[in-house]
Write a protein that holds these residues in place. Structure first.
Motif, PDB file in Angstrom:
ATOM      1  N   ASP A 284      71.813 -67.995 -51.598  1.00 13.74           N
ATOM      2  CA  ASP A 284      70.948 -68.449 -50.497  1.00 13.74           C
ATOM      3  C   ASP A 284      71.090 -67.538 -49.279  1.00 13.74           C
ATOM      4  O   ASP A 284      70.104 -67.114 -48.684  1.00 13.74           O
ATOM      5  N   GLN A 285      72.340 -67.256 -48.894  1.00 10.65           N
ATOM      6  CA  GLN A 285      72.582 -66.382 -47.748  1.00 10.65           C
ATOM      7  C   GLN A 285      72.005 -64.985 -48.000  1.00 10.65           C
ATOM      8  O   GLN A 285      71.436 -64.366 -47.100  1.00 10.65           O
ATOM      9  N   LEU A 286      72.150 -64.514 -49.232  1.00 12.77           N
ATOM     10  CA  LEU A 286      71.578 -63.215 -49.577  1.00 12.77           C
ATOM     11  C   LEU A 286      70.055 -63.266 -49.501  1.00 12.77           C
ATOM     12  O   LEU A 286      69.412 -62.290 -49.126  1.00 12.77           O
ATOM     13  N   GLY A 287      69.479 -64.420 -49.840  1.00 12.32           N
ATOM     14  CA  GLY A 287      68.036 -64.589 -49.727  1.00 12.32           C
ATOM     15  C   GLY A 287      67.567 -64.488 -48.286  1.00 12.32           C
ATOM     16  O   GLY A 287      66.565 -63.822 -47.985  1.00 12.32           O
ATOM     17  N   TYR A 288      68.285 -65.137 -47.365  1.00 19.49           N
ATOM     18  CA  TYR A 288      67.941 -65.051 -45.932  1.00 19.49           C
ATOM     19  C   TYR A 288      68.098 -63.608 -45.434  1.00 19.49           C
ATOM     20  O   TYR A 288      67.265 -63.099 -44.679  1.00 19.49           O
ATOM     21  N   TYR A 289      69.176 -62.979 -45.857  1.00 20.75           N
ATOM     22  CA  TYR A 289      69.435 -61.582 -45.501  1.00 20.75           C
ATOM     23  C   TYR A 289      68.302 -60.690 -46.009  1.00 20.75           C
ATOM     24  O   TYR A 289      67.779 -59.837 -45.281  1.00 20.75           O
ATOM     25  N   THR A 290      67.911 -60.882 -47.267  1.00 23.48           N
ATOM     26  CA  THR A 290      66.881 -60.056 -47.893  1.00 23.48           C
ATOM     27  C   THR A 290      65.546 -60.195 -47.185  1.00 23.48           C
ATOM     28  O   THR A 290      64.845 -59.203 -46.932  1.00 23.48           O
ATOM     29  N   GLN A 291      65.167 -61.433 -46.851  1.00 26.50           N
ATOM     30  CA  GLN A 291      63.884 -61.646 -46.183  1.00 26.50           C
ATOM     31  C   GLN A 291      63.876 -61.052 -44.781  1.00 26.50           C
ATOM     32  O   GLN A 291      62.888 -60.471 -44.351  1.00 26.50           O
ATOM     33  N   ALA A 292      64.984 -61.197 -44.071  1.00 21.35           N
ATOM     34  CA  ALA A 292      65.079 -60.597 -42.731  1.00 21.35           C
ATOM     35  C   ALA A 292      64.968 -59.085 -42.815  1.00 21.35           C
ATOM     36  O   ALA A 292      64.282 -58.445 -42.013  1.00 21.35           O
ATOM     37  N   LYS A 293      65.609 -58.508 -43.812  1.00 19.61           N
ATOM     38  CA  LYS A 293      65.582 -57.056 -43.987  1.00 19.61           C
ATOM     39  C   LYS A 293      64.175 -56.576 -44.326  1.00 19.61           C
ATOM     40  O   LYS A 293      63.697 -55.563 -43.803  1.00 19.61           O
ATOM     41  N   LYS A 294      63.488 -57.306 -45.209  1.00 17.89           N
ATOM     42  CA  LYS A 294      62.131 -56.922 -45.589  1.00 17.89           C
ATOM     43  C   LYS A 294      61.190 -56.967 -44.392  1.00 17.89           C
ATOM     44  O   LYS A 294      60.334 -56.091 -44.231  1.00 17.89           O
ATOM     45  N   LEU A 295      61.346 -57.966 -43.546  1.00 16.30           N
ATOM     46  CA  LEU A 295      60.487 -58.095 -42.371  1.00 16.30           C
ATOM     47  C   LEU A 295      60.750 -56.963 -41.385  1.00 16.30           C
ATOM     48  O   LEU A 295      59.816 -56.354 -40.849  1.00 16.30           O
ATOM     49  N   GLU A 296      62.022 -56.665 -41.158  1.00 14.03           N
ATOM     50  CA  GLU A 296      62.370 -55.590 -40.214  1.00 14.03           C
ATOM     51  C   GLU A 296      61.959 -54.218 -40.751  1.00 14.03           C
ATOM     52  O   GLU A 296      61.611 -53.311 -39.995  1.00 14.03           O
ATOM     53  N   GLU A 297      61.975 -54.067 -42.075  1.00  8.99           N
ATOM     54  CA  GLU A 297      61.654 -52.772 -42.679  1.00  8.99           C
ATOM     55  C   GLU A 297      60.182 -52.395 -42.565  1.00  8.99           C
ATOM     56  O   GLU A 297      59.835 -51.227 -42.705  1.00  8.99           O
TER      57      GLU A 297
END
Length: 481
Positions: free
Chosen positions: A240-253
């Motif tokens: 779950d935490q990795l999911g939040y991390y991944t989505q934040a990273k995709k948005l910033e990228e």
């Protein structure tokens, strides 16, 4: 020189269409997918992409960069790289296939076994078109490259959304990656001028690998450094935490890596052509840095301010835990394109061994910082990543001071105006945000954005910002035509 400049400008335009077009398609598709899939689904695919990314770097072997950097390239060079990519991709797919069970046990998630075996097919597909892509880059044919990649990304997004709607869960993301690669491969084969052959020259391989080996090792260090963050979060914390991390990273990228990708795709081949004239390299780098930071600095501050309402608007409140991840990514993202430009100069000058030494040295220190930050939890890890990015800037700028006479003091002086203006505007808008608050999120974001943009452009104009002047001069030349 004028022809190269014209092709470089057109390259920037089409590379922008390519990168931002593909990222916007993925971004919009991602918004839909977050409503159909869970944070755990994104976390699971994030775990697998760590291994795919590392294998892709090893398959490339730095030979792609060597093809672009080399003065004269013939058909045997292309054939040699193609044969190498294909052979090594088969080796790594077989390796992933037989280690999938161990990787699944490492994360203690049983479904990873089958997912990795299927997702690993991306390695084989990608190896088929790497040479065609790099030939197009060498020719500065970014228009065709843009159309091919946009078609591939659009196909992958459409199919993944359809499958997610049918309840395929994480498998819809697996199919998305496979579809994108297949479509790109088909278009590269049908539209590209170079057709694959299995010729292989030891002499050609040695020449290319002489430079490419250092780029490979540097890229490998970079890939491990970037992806180890996801590996640590997936193992130490949760999917779950990795999911939040991944989505934040995709948005910033979307803005950060989109801009950096344009810079990387165009600056490397262009500066490679100018490698024998350091004064032109220095002047070109200086103008690029001013232009990029004029956009990137205020963009990141703006995103930090609107992070919470933006994520709620795009992904719903279920993803609100992504907000702090996203804000820290934006702090890191301020220097991403700048660091990309600086390291590209070293590559463009053909200094593969120096490039390797710099990149590996920075990443080793970065890993030490990350593991130290991990003692303070997941946010400590994130701030460690951000701190390492700023350390990288000082190292890169110091090296360029020695190579082309454009060092730390000069670079800070050239970006100081944009940075100061961004900070001042960011503080003003942040404290006035409560007065702009309404009952509708999209109106809040719009009012904040208008206020930020107006203040930033206004102050930049009054202070005669060199970054603003670069864009005004470009627009003037366009209108004169």
């Amino acid at each position: 020189m004028s022809e190269l400049r014209t092709r470089a400008v057109l390259g920037i335009v089409w590379s922008s269409v390519h990168r931002f077009g593909s990222m916007i398609i993925s971004f919009l598709g991602n918004i839909v997918l977050t409503r159909l899939l869970s944070p755990e689904d994104f976390g699971v695919i994030g775990m697998m992409m760590v291994f795919i990314a590392i294998c892709n770097t090893l398959i490339d072997g730095g030979l792609a960069s060597a093809l672009i950097q080399k003065d004269q390239v013939d058909d045997i060079d292309y054939s040699t790289v193609f044969s190498w990519n294909l052979a090594i991709s088969v080796f790594f797919y077989i390796t992933l296939f037989f280690t999938a069970d161990s990787i699944s046990a490492f994360y203690n998630i049983n479904q990873l076994n089958d997912i990795l075996k299927v997702l690993g097919l991306v390695l084989l597909i990608n190896s088929l078109y790497l040479v065609q892509v790099n030939q197009l880059m060498r020719q500065l044919n970014f228009k065709l490259l843009a159309l091919i990649n946009i078609a591939g990304n659009l196909s992958g997004v459409i199919i993944s959304i359809f499958l997610a709607y049918l309840g395929w869960g994480v498998w819809s993301l697996v199919v998305k990656n496979l579809t994108t690669s297949v479509v790109i491969a088909i278009f590269c084969f049908t539209l590209g001028s170079w057709k694959p052959s299995f010729g292989f020259s030891i002499k050609s391989f040695k020449e290319l690998f002489g430079f490419g080996s250092f780029v490979l090792l540097a890229n490998l260090a970079e890939t491990i450094y970037v992806n180890i963050q996801a590996l640590i979060i997936g193992k130490v914390f949760s999917a779950d935490q990795l999911g939040y991390y991944t989505q934040a990273k995709k948005l910033e990228e979307v803005p950060t890596k989109g801009l950096a990708a344009v810079v990387n795709q165009v600056s490397f081949p262009v500066f490679s052509r100018l490698q024998n004239d350091l004064s032109k390299v220095r002047e070109g780098l200086r103008n690029n840095i001013k232009a990029i930071t004029f956009i990137n600095f205020p963009l990141m501050f703006w995103l930090i301010i609107i992070a919470k309402p933006l994520i709620i608007l795009l992904f719903t409140e279920r993803w609100i835990d992504s907000v702090p991840f996203f804000q820290i990514f934006c702090v890191w993202g301020m220097l991403y394109a700048l660091n990309t430009l600086n390291t590209n100069i070293v590559k463009s000058l053909g200094m593969g061994s120096l490039y390797f030494t710099i990149q590996v040295g920075k990443r080793v220190v970065g890993l030490v910082i990350i593991f130290f930050g991990l003692r303070f939890g997941i946010m400590g890890l994130m701030w460690g990543v951000a701190s390492a990015a700023y350390l990288s800037f000082f190292v890169n700028a110091f090296i360029l001071g020695k190579l082309i006479g454009y060092g730390i003091i000069c670079q800070i002086r050239d970006v100081f105006g944009s940075l100061t203006c961004s900070i001042i505007v960011g503080i003003l808008v942040y404290f006035f945000t409560p007065f702009l608050h309404t009952s509708t999120i999209i109106i809040d974001i719009t009012l904040i954005s208008i206020a930020y943009l107006a203040l930033y452009i206004g102050i930049s104009y009054l202070t005669k910002s060199s970054g603003l002047n670069i864009y005004l001069n470009v627009f003037k030349r366009l209108f004169r035509r």
